[in-house]
Design a protein around this motif. Structure first.
Motif, PDB file in Angstrom:
ATOM      1  N   VAL A  44      51.037  57.139 -13.063  1.00 50.37           N
ATOM      2  CA  VAL A  44      52.339  57.026 -13.722  1.00 50.37           C
ATOM      3  C   VAL A  44      52.537  55.619 -14.273  1.00 50.37           C
ATOM      4  O   VAL A  44      52.967  55.432 -15.412  1.00 50.37           O
ATOM      5  N   ARG A  45      52.210  54.625 -13.465  1.00 52.61           N
ATOM      6  CA  ARG A  45      52.352  53.242 -13.946  1.00 52.61           C
ATOM      7  C   ARG A  45      51.478  52.993 -15.184  1.00 52.61           C
ATOM      8  O   ARG A  45      51.835  52.209 -16.060  1.00 52.61           O
TER       9      ARG A  45
ATOM     10  N   TRP B 144      57.775  53.544 -11.811  1.00 57.20           N
ATOM     11  CA  TRP B 144      57.484  54.348 -10.623  1.00 57.20           C
ATOM     12  C   TRP B 144      58.396  53.870  -9.501  1.00 57.20           C
ATOM     13  O   TRP B 144      58.396  52.688  -9.144  1.00 57.20           O
TER      14      TRP B 144
ATOM     15  N   THR C  47      60.028  57.677 -12.901  1.00 53.87           N
ATOM     16  CA  THR C  47      59.542  58.757 -12.044  1.00 53.87           C
ATOM     17  C   THR C  47      59.779  58.346 -10.604  1.00 53.87           C
ATOM     18  O   THR C  47      59.261  57.320 -10.156  1.00 53.87           O
TER      19      THR C  47
ATOM     20  N   ALA D 153      50.891  57.389  -8.216  1.00 54.15           N
ATOM     21  CA  ALA D 153      51.670  56.207  -8.603  1.00 54.15           C
ATOM     22  C   ALA D 153      50.933  55.400  -9.667  1.00 54.15           C
ATOM     23  O   ALA D 153      51.535  54.964 -10.669  1.00 54.15           O
TER      24      ALA D 153
END
Length: 295
Positions: A244-245, A251, A230, A241
Protein backbone atom coordinates in the motif's frame (compact mmCIF):
# COMPACT_ATOMS: atom_id res chain seq x y z
CA UNK A 1 -20.13 23.28 20.79
CA UNK A 2 -19.74 19.55 21.37
CA UNK A 3 -22.11 17.46 19.28
CA UNK A 4 -24.09 14.57 20.72
CA UNK A 5 -22.04 12.10 18.71
CA UNK A 6 -18.77 13.48 20.07
CA UNK A 7 -20.01 13.06 23.65
CA UNK A 8 -21.24 9.55 22.86
CA UNK A 9 -17.94 8.59 21.28
CA UNK A 10 -16.11 9.73 24.41
CA UNK A 11 -18.30 7.59 26.70
CA UNK A 12 -17.57 4.26 25.00
CA UNK A 13 -14.99 2.73 27.37
CA UNK A 14 -17.28 3.37 30.36
CA UNK A 15 -20.19 1.80 28.48
CA UNK A 16 -18.05 -1.25 27.68
CA UNK A 17 -17.29 -1.75 31.36
CA UNK A 18 -21.01 -1.71 32.18
CA UNK A 19 -21.79 -4.11 29.33
CA UNK A 20 -19.19 -6.55 30.65
CA UNK A 21 -20.95 -6.42 34.02
CA UNK A 22 -24.28 -7.21 32.36
CA UNK A 23 -22.68 -10.15 30.56
CA UNK A 24 -21.25 -11.46 33.82
CA UNK A 25 -24.72 -11.55 35.36
CA UNK A 26 -27.30 -14.13 34.35
CA UNK A 27 -28.58 -12.99 30.96
CA UNK A 28 -31.01 -15.32 29.22
CA UNK A 29 -30.74 -13.40 25.96
CA UNK A 30 -27.19 -14.63 25.36
CA UNK A 31 -26.62 -18.06 23.78
CA UNK A 32 -24.99 -21.02 25.42
CA UNK A 33 -21.92 -22.66 23.93
CA UNK A 34 -22.88 -25.15 21.24
CA UNK A 35 -26.08 -23.43 20.15
CA UNK A 36 -26.56 -22.70 16.46
CA UNK A 37 -27.10 -18.95 16.33
CA UNK A 38 -28.17 -16.42 13.72
CA UNK A 39 -27.64 -12.72 14.37
CA UNK A 40 -29.79 -10.21 12.49
CA UNK A 41 -29.67 -6.46 12.18
CA UNK A 42 -29.75 -3.54 9.79
CA UNK A 43 -26.97 -1.11 8.93
CA UNK A 44 -24.54 -0.74 11.80
CA UNK A 45 -26.24 -3.54 13.74
CA UNK A 46 -25.71 -5.91 10.81
CA UNK A 47 -21.99 -5.17 10.84
CA UNK A 48 -21.76 -5.73 14.60
CA UNK A 49 -23.55 -9.01 14.01
CA UNK A 50 -20.97 -9.96 11.39
CA UNK A 51 -18.17 -9.26 13.87
CA UNK A 52 -19.83 -11.30 16.61
CA UNK A 53 -20.64 -14.21 14.30
CA UNK A 54 -17.02 -14.54 13.20
CA UNK A 55 -15.76 -14.11 16.75
CA UNK A 56 -18.12 -16.69 18.27
CA UNK A 57 -17.58 -19.34 15.63
CA UNK A 58 -13.79 -18.93 15.54
CA UNK A 59 -13.68 -19.32 19.33
CA UNK A 60 -15.31 -22.74 19.00
CA UNK A 61 -18.59 -21.83 20.70
CA UNK A 62 -20.92 -22.82 17.91
CA UNK A 63 -22.09 -22.20 14.36
CA UNK A 64 -22.96 -18.52 14.06
CA UNK A 65 -24.22 -16.62 11.02
CA UNK A 66 -25.14 -12.98 10.48
CA UNK A 67 -27.78 -11.67 8.11
CA UNK A 68 -29.49 -8.45 7.19
CA UNK A 69 -32.93 -8.78 8.76
CA UNK A 70 -34.52 -8.49 5.32
CA UNK A 71 -32.38 -11.36 3.96
CA UNK A 72 -32.77 -14.03 6.64
CA UNK A 73 -32.98 -17.46 4.93
CA UNK A 74 -35.93 -19.58 5.88
CA UNK A 75 -34.31 -22.93 5.09
CA UNK A 76 -31.69 -23.12 7.84
CA UNK A 77 -32.12 -24.49 11.34
CA UNK A 78 -31.01 -22.41 14.34
CA UNK A 79 -31.36 -22.75 18.10
CA UNK A 80 -31.58 -19.01 18.59
CA UNK A 81 -32.00 -15.83 16.59
CA UNK A 82 -30.49 -12.68 18.12
CA UNK A 83 -31.66 -9.28 16.89
CA UNK A 84 -29.45 -6.24 17.39
CA UNK A 85 -31.59 -3.10 17.32
CA UNK A 86 -30.79 0.19 19.02
CA UNK A 87 -34.23 1.69 18.43
CA UNK A 88 -36.35 -1.44 18.88
CA UNK A 89 -38.63 -0.18 16.10
CA UNK A 90 -36.94 -1.17 12.82
CA UNK A 91 -39.55 -2.65 10.49
CA UNK A 92 -37.44 -5.46 9.02
CA UNK A 93 -36.27 -6.63 12.46
CA UNK A 94 -39.78 -6.72 13.93
CA UNK A 95 -41.13 -8.48 10.84
CA UNK A 96 -38.45 -11.18 11.06
CA UNK A 97 -39.06 -11.76 14.77
CA UNK A 98 -42.76 -12.16 14.06
CA UNK A 99 -42.03 -14.54 11.19
CA UNK A 100 -40.00 -16.93 13.35
CA UNK A 101 -42.11 -16.61 16.50
CA UNK A 102 -42.77 -20.05 17.98
CA UNK A 103 -40.32 -21.71 15.59
CA UNK A 104 -37.02 -20.70 17.20
CA UNK A 105 -36.07 -18.97 20.43
CA UNK A 106 -35.43 -15.28 19.84
CA UNK A 107 -33.56 -12.59 21.73
CA UNK A 108 -32.99 -8.89 21.22
CA UNK A 109 -30.29 -6.51 22.35
CA UNK A 110 -31.71 -2.99 22.41
CA UNK A 111 -31.25 0.44 23.92
CA UNK A 112 -34.87 1.44 24.46
CA UNK A 113 -37.14 -0.60 26.77
CA UNK A 114 -40.27 1.26 25.63
CA UNK A 115 -40.44 -0.13 22.10
CA UNK A 116 -42.18 -3.01 20.27
CA UNK A 117 -39.12 -5.26 20.31
CA UNK A 118 -39.66 -5.81 24.04
CA UNK A 119 -42.63 -8.08 23.30
CA UNK A 120 -41.51 -9.24 19.84
CA UNK A 121 -38.58 -11.29 21.20
CA UNK A 122 -38.58 -14.08 23.77
CA UNK A 123 -35.59 -12.69 25.69
CA UNK A 124 -34.26 -9.15 26.01
CA UNK A 125 -30.99 -7.49 26.98
CA UNK A 126 -31.46 -3.74 27.50
CA UNK A 127 -28.42 -1.47 27.25
CA UNK A 128 -30.26 1.77 27.97
CA UNK A 129 -27.09 3.35 29.36
CA UNK A 130 -25.65 3.18 25.83
CA UNK A 131 -28.61 4.79 24.05
CA UNK A 132 -27.84 7.78 21.86
CA UNK A 133 -29.32 11.12 20.83
CA UNK A 134 -27.35 11.18 17.59
CA UNK A 135 -28.78 9.45 14.55
CA UNK A 136 -25.30 8.09 13.84
CA UNK A 137 -24.58 5.02 15.98
CA UNK A 138 -21.33 4.76 17.87
CA UNK A 139 -21.52 3.74 21.51
CA UNK A 140 -24.58 1.48 21.28
CA UNK A 141 -22.97 -0.54 18.50
CA UNK A 142 -19.68 -1.10 20.29
CA UNK A 143 -21.40 -1.68 23.62
CA UNK A 144 -23.70 -4.33 22.16
CA UNK A 145 -20.69 -6.07 20.64
CA UNK A 146 -18.88 -5.83 23.97
CA UNK A 147 -21.82 -7.49 25.71
CA UNK A 148 -21.61 -10.40 23.29
CA UNK A 149 -17.82 -10.47 23.34
CA UNK A 150 -17.70 -10.51 27.13
CA UNK A 151 -20.19 -13.37 27.21
CA UNK A 152 -17.71 -15.32 25.08
CA UNK A 153 -14.99 -14.59 27.64
CA UNK A 154 -13.08 -12.45 25.13
CA UNK A 155 -13.36 -8.99 26.71
CA UNK A 156 -10.73 -7.72 29.13
CA UNK A 157 -9.92 -4.48 30.92
CA UNK A 158 -7.13 -4.03 28.38
CA UNK A 159 -9.78 -3.39 25.73
CA UNK A 160 -11.19 -0.56 27.85
CA UNK A 161 -7.68 0.84 28.36
CA UNK A 162 -7.13 0.82 24.61
CA UNK A 163 -10.47 2.57 24.19
CA UNK A 164 -9.29 5.38 26.44
CA UNK A 165 -6.03 5.58 24.52
CA UNK A 166 -8.03 5.86 21.29
CA UNK A 167 -9.79 8.89 22.77
CA UNK A 168 -6.65 10.55 24.09
CA UNK A 169 -4.21 10.12 21.22
CA UNK A 170 -4.26 12.61 18.33
CA UNK A 171 -5.45 11.36 14.97
CA UNK A 172 -2.75 10.99 12.30
CA UNK A 173 -1.84 14.40 10.96
CA UNK A 174 -3.40 15.31 7.65
CA UNK A 175 -5.88 12.44 7.62
CA UNK A 176 -8.87 14.76 7.27
CA UNK A 177 -7.41 15.98 3.98
CA UNK A 178 -7.62 12.56 2.33
CA UNK A 179 -10.22 12.18 -0.40
CA UNK A 180 -10.91 8.44 -0.02
CA UNK A 181 -10.70 5.92 2.83
CA UNK A 182 -10.48 2.13 2.74
CA UNK A 183 -10.90 -0.01 5.86
CA UNK A 184 -9.58 -3.57 6.03
CA UNK A 185 -10.13 -6.43 8.45
CA UNK A 186 -9.64 -10.15 8.91
CA UNK A 187 -11.92 -12.57 10.74
CA UNK A 188 -14.17 -10.71 13.15
CA UNK A 189 -12.68 -7.35 12.22
CA UNK A 190 -14.15 -7.53 8.71
CA UNK A 191 -17.45 -6.52 10.31
CA UNK A 192 -15.68 -3.64 12.05
CA UNK A 193 -14.16 -2.55 8.74
CA UNK A 194 -17.63 -2.54 7.16
CA UNK A 195 -18.90 -0.42 10.02
CA UNK A 196 -15.94 1.98 9.77
CA UNK A 197 -16.69 2.61 6.11
CA UNK A 198 -20.37 3.16 6.85
CA UNK A 199 -19.58 5.61 9.64
CA UNK A 200 -17.60 7.91 7.37
CA UNK A 201 -20.31 7.81 4.72
CA UNK A 202 -23.07 8.57 7.24
CA UNK A 203 -21.42 11.26 9.33
CA UNK A 204 -19.18 12.96 6.79
CA UNK A 205 -20.45 12.00 3.32
CA UNK A 206 -16.97 10.62 2.68
CA UNK A 207 -15.94 8.21 -0.07
CA UNK A 208 -15.16 5.11 1.95
CA UNK A 209 -14.99 1.38 1.29
CA UNK A 210 -14.28 -1.79 3.26
CA UNK A 211 -12.87 -5.20 2.36
CA UNK A 212 -11.37 -8.34 3.87
CA UNK A 213 -7.67 -7.52 3.96
CA UNK A 214 -6.56 -10.28 1.63
CA UNK A 215 -9.15 -9.18 -0.94
CA UNK A 216 -7.73 -5.66 -1.16
CA UNK A 217 -5.07 -6.76 -3.65
CA UNK A 218 -7.73 -8.25 -5.91
CA UNK A 219 -8.80 -4.99 -7.52
CA UNK A 220 -9.57 -2.36 -4.86
CA UNK A 221 -5.91 -1.40 -4.42
CA UNK A 222 -6.17 0.20 -7.87
CA UNK A 223 -7.69 3.31 -6.26
CA UNK A 224 -4.78 3.74 -3.81
CA UNK A 225 -2.96 7.03 -4.36
CA UNK A 226 -1.28 9.80 -2.36
CA UNK A 227 -4.70 11.33 -1.62
CA UNK A 228 -6.12 8.12 -0.14
CA UNK A 229 -5.81 6.32 3.20
CA UNK A 230 -5.95 2.59 3.95
CA UNK A 231 -6.70 1.73 7.59
CA UNK A 232 -6.12 -1.76 8.97
CA UNK A 233 -8.29 -2.94 11.85
CA UNK A 234 -6.26 -5.66 13.57
CA UNK A 235 -3.12 -7.40 12.37
CA UNK A 236 -2.29 -6.93 8.69
CA UNK A 237 -1.35 -9.76 6.31
CA UNK A 238 2.39 -9.96 5.65
CA UNK A 239 3.56 -7.53 2.99
CA UNK A 240 0.29 -5.61 2.62
CA UNK A 241 1.45 -2.45 4.39
CA UNK A 242 4.52 -2.21 2.16
CA UNK A 243 2.45 -2.75 -0.96
CA UNK A 244 0.00 0.00 0.00
CA UNK A 245 2.78 2.42 0.88
CA UNK A 246 4.31 1.67 -2.52
CA UNK A 247 1.26 3.23 -4.17
CA UNK A 248 1.83 6.49 -2.31
CA UNK A 249 -1.30 5.99 -0.21
CA UNK A 250 -1.31 6.52 3.54
CA UNK A 251 -1.20 3.29 5.56
CA UNK A 252 -2.81 3.47 9.03
CA UNK A 253 -1.69 0.61 11.25
CA UNK A 254 -4.16 -0.84 13.74
CA UNK A 255 -2.09 -0.70 16.93
CA UNK A 256 -4.90 -0.92 19.49
CA UNK A 257 -7.56 -3.54 20.11
CA UNK A 258 -9.71 -3.49 16.94
CA UNK A 259 -12.76 -2.21 18.83
CA UNK A 260 -10.66 0.69 20.11
CA UNK A 261 -9.43 1.29 16.56
CA UNK A 262 -13.09 1.72 15.62
CA UNK A 263 -13.29 4.48 18.24
CA UNK A 264 -10.47 6.24 16.40
CA UNK A 265 -12.50 5.93 13.20
CA UNK A 266 -15.52 7.41 14.99
CA UNK A 267 -13.35 10.39 15.93
CA UNK A 268 -12.21 10.72 12.32
CA UNK A 269 -15.83 10.71 11.15
CA UNK A 270 -16.68 13.53 13.56
CA UNK A 271 -13.58 15.48 12.54
CA UNK A 272 -14.36 15.10 8.83
CA UNK A 273 -17.94 16.24 9.43
CA UNK A 274 -16.70 19.31 11.30
CA UNK A 275 -14.21 20.13 8.53
CA UNK A 276 -17.04 20.00 5.98
CA UNK A 277 -19.48 21.99 8.12
CA UNK A 278 -21.82 19.00 8.47
CA UNK A 279 -23.95 18.02 11.46
CA UNK A 280 -23.09 14.39 12.32
CA UNK A 281 -26.05 14.24 14.71
CA UNK A 282 -28.48 14.70 11.81
CA UNK A 283 -26.89 13.18 8.70
CA UNK A 284 -28.43 13.70 5.29
CA UNK A 285 -31.36 11.43 4.35
CA UNK A 286 -31.12 9.36 7.56
CA UNK A 287 -33.34 8.84 10.60
CA UNK A 288 -32.77 7.05 13.91
CA UNK A 289 -34.84 4.08 12.77
CA UNK A 290 -36.21 2.91 9.44
CA UNK A 291 -39.94 2.40 9.96
CA UNK A 292 -41.71 1.46 6.75
CA UNK A 293 -45.34 2.28 6.10
CA UNK A 294 -47.71 -0.65 5.58
CA UNK A 295 -48.16 -1.35 1.90
Amino acid sequence: MTTHVEAEIASQPDCWRRAAEVAAAECTALPEAGERVAVIGCGTSLFMGQAYAAMRESSGQGVTDAFAASEFPGVRSYDRVIALTRSGTTTEVLALLERVRGKVRTAAVTADPRTPVMTAADDIAVLDFADERSVVQTRFATTALTLLRAHLGLHTEAVEADGRAALAEPLPEGLVDCTQFTFLGTGWTVGLANEAGLKLREAALAWSEAYPAMEYRHGPISIAAPSTATWMLGAAPVGLAEQVRGTGARWIEGRLDPLAELVRVHRLAAALAAAKGLDPDQPRNLTRSVVLADS
